[in-house]
Design an enzyme around this catalytic site. Structure first.
Site, short mmCIF file in Angstrom:
data_model
loop_
_atom_site.label_atom_id
_atom_site.label_comp_id
_atom_site.label_asym_id
_atom_site.label_seq_id
_atom_site.Cartn_x
_atom_site.Cartn_y
_atom_site.Cartn_z
N ALA A 24 -28.95 1.44 -55.00
CA ALA A 24 -29.68 2.13 -53.94
C ALA A 24 -29.13 1.72 -52.57
CB ALA A 24 -31.18 1.83 -54.03
N GLU A 42 -26.89 -8.94 -49.02
CA GLU A 42 -27.00 -9.10 -50.48
C GLU A 42 -27.06 -10.59 -50.76
OE1 GLU A 42 -27.40 -7.56 -53.41
OE2 GLU A 42 -27.10 -9.56 -54.30
N CYS A 45 -25.85 -1.74 -66.15
CA CYS A 45 -25.99 -1.09 -67.46
C CYS A 45 -24.80 -1.37 -68.37
CB CYS A 45 -26.12 0.43 -67.30
SG CYS A 45 -27.41 0.90 -66.16
N ARG A 101 -15.07 1.70 -45.64
CA ARG A 101 -16.27 2.45 -45.27
C ARG A 101 -16.93 1.95 -43.99
NH1 ARG A 101 -19.01 4.03 -51.13
NH2 ARG A 101 -17.02 4.47 -52.17
N VAL A 115 -32.50 -12.07 -47.30
CA VAL A 115 -33.53 -11.73 -46.32
C VAL A 115 -34.84 -12.36 -46.80
CG1 VAL A 115 -34.86 -9.86 -45.26
CG2 VAL A 115 -32.38 -9.64 -45.56
N ASP A 155 -34.94 0.16 -57.99
CA ASP A 155 -35.80 -0.42 -59.03
C ASP A 155 -37.09 -1.03 -58.49
OD1 ASP A 155 -33.81 0.33 -60.72
OD2 ASP A 155 -33.22 -1.69 -61.32
N ASN A 163 -29.40 5.45 -57.22
CA ASN A 163 -28.25 6.03 -56.51
C ASN A 163 -28.68 7.22 -55.67
OD1 ASN A 163 -25.27 5.15 -57.23
ND2 ASN A 163 -26.56 4.71 -58.99
N TYR A 220 -23.13 27.89 -78.54
CA TYR A 220 -22.92 27.76 -79.98
C TYR A 220 -21.45 27.90 -80.31
CZ TYR A 220 -22.09 29.39 -84.70
OH TYR A 220 -21.56 29.56 -85.94
N TRP A 247 -28.77 28.17 -83.83
CA TRP A 247 -29.97 27.77 -83.10
C TRP A 247 -29.82 26.29 -82.79
CZ3 TRP A 247 -33.89 31.22 -81.85
CH2 TRP A 247 -33.91 32.44 -82.55
#
Lengths: 472, 472
Positions: free
Chosen positions: B13, B34, B44, B72, B82, B304, B326, B448, B456
């Site tokens: 995030a 961080e 994950c 960036r 923090v 989270d 994200n 299909y 189906w």
């Protein structure tokens, strides 16, 4: 309606309608006339039978004729051809093994399907030139390749002996596949699996026209990697040979081949309907309303011979595919049994395996088609990954997404990649039914786990990029 | 807002928000604190690193800290924690390698994530007892297993030497996995891949609670087939041992093991927010509005630690998953940069690999949860096939679909099977966003082709059966 429910054609649409009508209204007679000997078989499986992935033709039969009769109580008559419909008298004329007779109907379903288009090529009647028209022809191709056809109830066929002799004597080593659509691509794979040199001829600049040029480009590179010789933008003039095909002539080209497979598309079987004054729609297939009714309230049409309403354009379209036939047949069976049930709309969703690639499409992929339907199309093509970038087996997926500048709506998509494509298209297909915008598509909560997807599924990424382009 | 955009937490995030804000408003300072050394890593993927499918921890890093700073232009400070937020002064208190300081903010994003829940088990501090809290702990597990940890920038860790000594001397041969959720199942697979005997303890009667009991039943049979010893309905009391774990105590059971992995869930990190008077919601995570704002207009929360709106119930929910983090981060980045962008709704869509099975879910799967949300739930469970019945590699898929009797709406689904499950759930997820009925779901035009689906699709079949049950 008084009188039996009579169905012309015993494949997907016909047998689905028969089964549903009989289940919902067991007291009513349901009579099916099928002119061939096979009913309810998976024509889509034929290339895999030729390839050898499917062992016998019987494996492709979903329900046997005996089961329809004995378990489902349907009066199924194979080898019976309906030659005329008398709408005033509400009868059909039938020719069967015991001669011609009339059959009265209360409701009638025309489920006559489509047939392989056979262009008037020179030499089209030579031995070794095939379409993939039906079960028997698939078996015939295997015989011509010198392969066995282990099938219990396969009838004796026309030129089987000559073909077998040829196959034994020489054995085809090269094949021309004429037409780069589903059947052409699937059969190229089947022939290549038997070690044949494959020449694929396509009249248009690209294969797989309904999937758009972006997907086709990836497929064509892959076909070449697999050793298929592509002849794009190449109109075939005909087949050359004495008894059996020995070469393909196309303009200045003469390519020696031992076998030719013509798969240039299908055309709806509408003769019976037309002769009875049933109206066709703008696509040339039978026009139907939302319940599958033709211009005669007692006459329905469903399957490869009928138009359906397209969910994006709202207009009629003709996309002869198995699910459409099954579903429309089933809905008509319910309607005829007393519960009016719309046949639903189609999105033209389709998938095809091309050697190691999965290719899929839904909705409107072609910008020109979108403009004709009144949209202002904007298209993006992205590449993304099938799994988390660090997870083994991760493959590239290319997604093309088409949207409408005015409404922001998603109009359609195509995708291609080595895995995770065929069923990922369903997300976009579902979004089409919901008339979602690209923005809404990009905000769906789709499944993520490293073995199955990146955090941003390729569909989300494409939606995000299209949304950006639409709002710029 | 005047002043820099300050972000607490450098994972999904936080870094999504930072990247988007800086791209859309390059003149504004974006500062990320961080507390650890890793940023933007794929948590994950940790089970697959332990398993060995992912070679190095570095592979799990999506963007390096250097790239965030140099490419960036984000002022990213790792190893900075923090410790307080002063909303009146609009400052945060930060403790870094060079001591404590204050940082002013214009907008603040709390992206503090969640932490592994560690129950107060006896013996929880023994060597050989792990959570899968972060990158370092994953490396530590590999060391304890006697496996290498080839990673460039892996720091020295606490009990590495002792663990290595133990691993070399004896080497764990059996492991207790405590908790049958995602992490527990994935880690069971990872440990089994290294030849360990795996005991899986679950307090509830079934594993994978969010996936419903129908899917869990299939998973549990499969886990047993794979040699996993399941202890369901079994509350663990603690770990037994002198220096390192030697057994698990659970009621009358004492199971000797050499290693224990505690994966009983995560809890949102809300201490910082609570201390600053930021309100939590009913789930215990930080309450947010549709733009990810907390009760303080200048303070956002995402990932989270934050609640999201559930698309089916319309109420708040806490489902800590990567895509949600994200996307919400990205939306908040856009909002902070001047383009108000809703964070979107969630469906709780999730997938997990359990050895050879794919398991997936979306929406509301549990009938009790559906009733609590005001629905009158009706559920069906069907089995279908992943491909055409005659196509090689065809596998069974079990689909459970939940609908609402009053509205006919689809509420959620779970699926399990050896293939074609993880991305098939997306069709249902998309239908949830469109508020489709079971009838509408069953009339979608899904892809299909024999290698990829029956005519189906299993989702259509489930929709058809649910529709029938809802209208009966």
């Amino acid at each position: 309606m008084e009188g039996p429910f009579v169905i012309v054609g015993g494949d997907a649409a016909g047998m689905s309608a028969a089964s549903k009508a009989k289940r919902d209204d067991p007291d009513r007679d349901v009579v099916v006339f099928e002119k061939g000997e096979w009913v309810s078989y998976a024509a889509c499986g034929l290339p895999y039978y030729v390839k050898g992935d499917v062992e016998t033709l019987d494996d492709l039969v979903q329900v046997t004729p005996e089961a329809f009769v004995e378990e489902r109580g349907i009066d199924l008559r194979t080898n019976h051809e309906v030659t005329a419909v008398d709408r005033a008298e509400r009868t059909v004329t039938v020719t069967g093994p015991d001669g011609e007779f009339e059959q009265a109907y209360g409701d009638l379903l025309l489920a006559t399907g489509a047939q392989a288009v056979v262009p008037p090529f020179d030499g089209i009647d030579l031995d070794g030139v095939f379409t993939l028209h039906n079960m028997n022809e698939a078996a015939e191709i295997r015989r011509y390749l010198g392969l066995d056809t282990p099938t219990a109830n396969l009838p004796e066929m026309g030129y089987g002996a000559a073909a077998a002799e040829y196959a034994e004597a020489e054995g085809p080593e090269s094949v021309a596949v004429i037409g780069g659509g589903y059947v052409g691509i699937e059969m190229a794979e089947a022939f290549a699996a038997h070690g044949l040199d494959v020449h694929l001829f396509e009249m248009l600049p690209h294969t797989l026209q309904p999937f758009g040029t972006e997907a086709a480009g990836v497929v064509e590179d892959h076909l070449r990697e697999q050793g298929v010789e592509l002849h794009l933008d190449t109109a075939v003039d005909g087949m050359v040979g004495d008894n059996h095909v020995e070469a393909i002539a196309a303009g200045d080209l003469t390519i020696p081949v031992d076998l030719a497979l013509v798969g240039v598309g299908v055309a709806p079987n509408t003769e019976l309907a037309e002769a009875a004054g049933i109206e066709l729609g703008p696509t040339g297939a039978i026009a139907t309303d939302e319940y599958g009714r033709t211009n005669d309230e007692q006459v329905f049409a469903a399957g490869d011979n009928a138009e359906m309403t397209h969910v994006v354009t709202g207009g009629p379209d003709h996309v002869p595919l198995a699910l459409t036939a099954n579903r429309a047949g089933r809905a008509i069976g319910a309607t005829v049994a007393g519960e009016p049930t719309p046949v639903g709309e189609i999105a033209g969703t389709a998938a095809v395996k091309a050697f190691d690639l999965e290719v899929a499409r839904t909705g409107i992929v072609d910008e020109e088609a979108a403009r004709e339907a009144g949209f202002d199309p904007v298209s993006v093509t992205i590449t993304a990954r099938s799994r988390a970038h660090y997870y083994p087996g991760d493959e590239e997926i290319q997604v093309t997404l088409l949207g409408d500048r005015d409404s922001g709506r998603v109009l359609g998509a195509s995708m291609v990649g080595r895995e995770g494509v065929a069923k990922r298209i369903d997300t976009v297909a579902t979004a089409l039914y919901a008339r979602m915008t690209a923005h809404q598509l990009s905000y769906l909560d789709l499944a993520y786990a490293p073995p199955f997807s990146p955090v941003w599924d390729p569909v989300l990424t494409a939606g995000k990029v299209l949304d950006g382009k639409l709002s710029s």
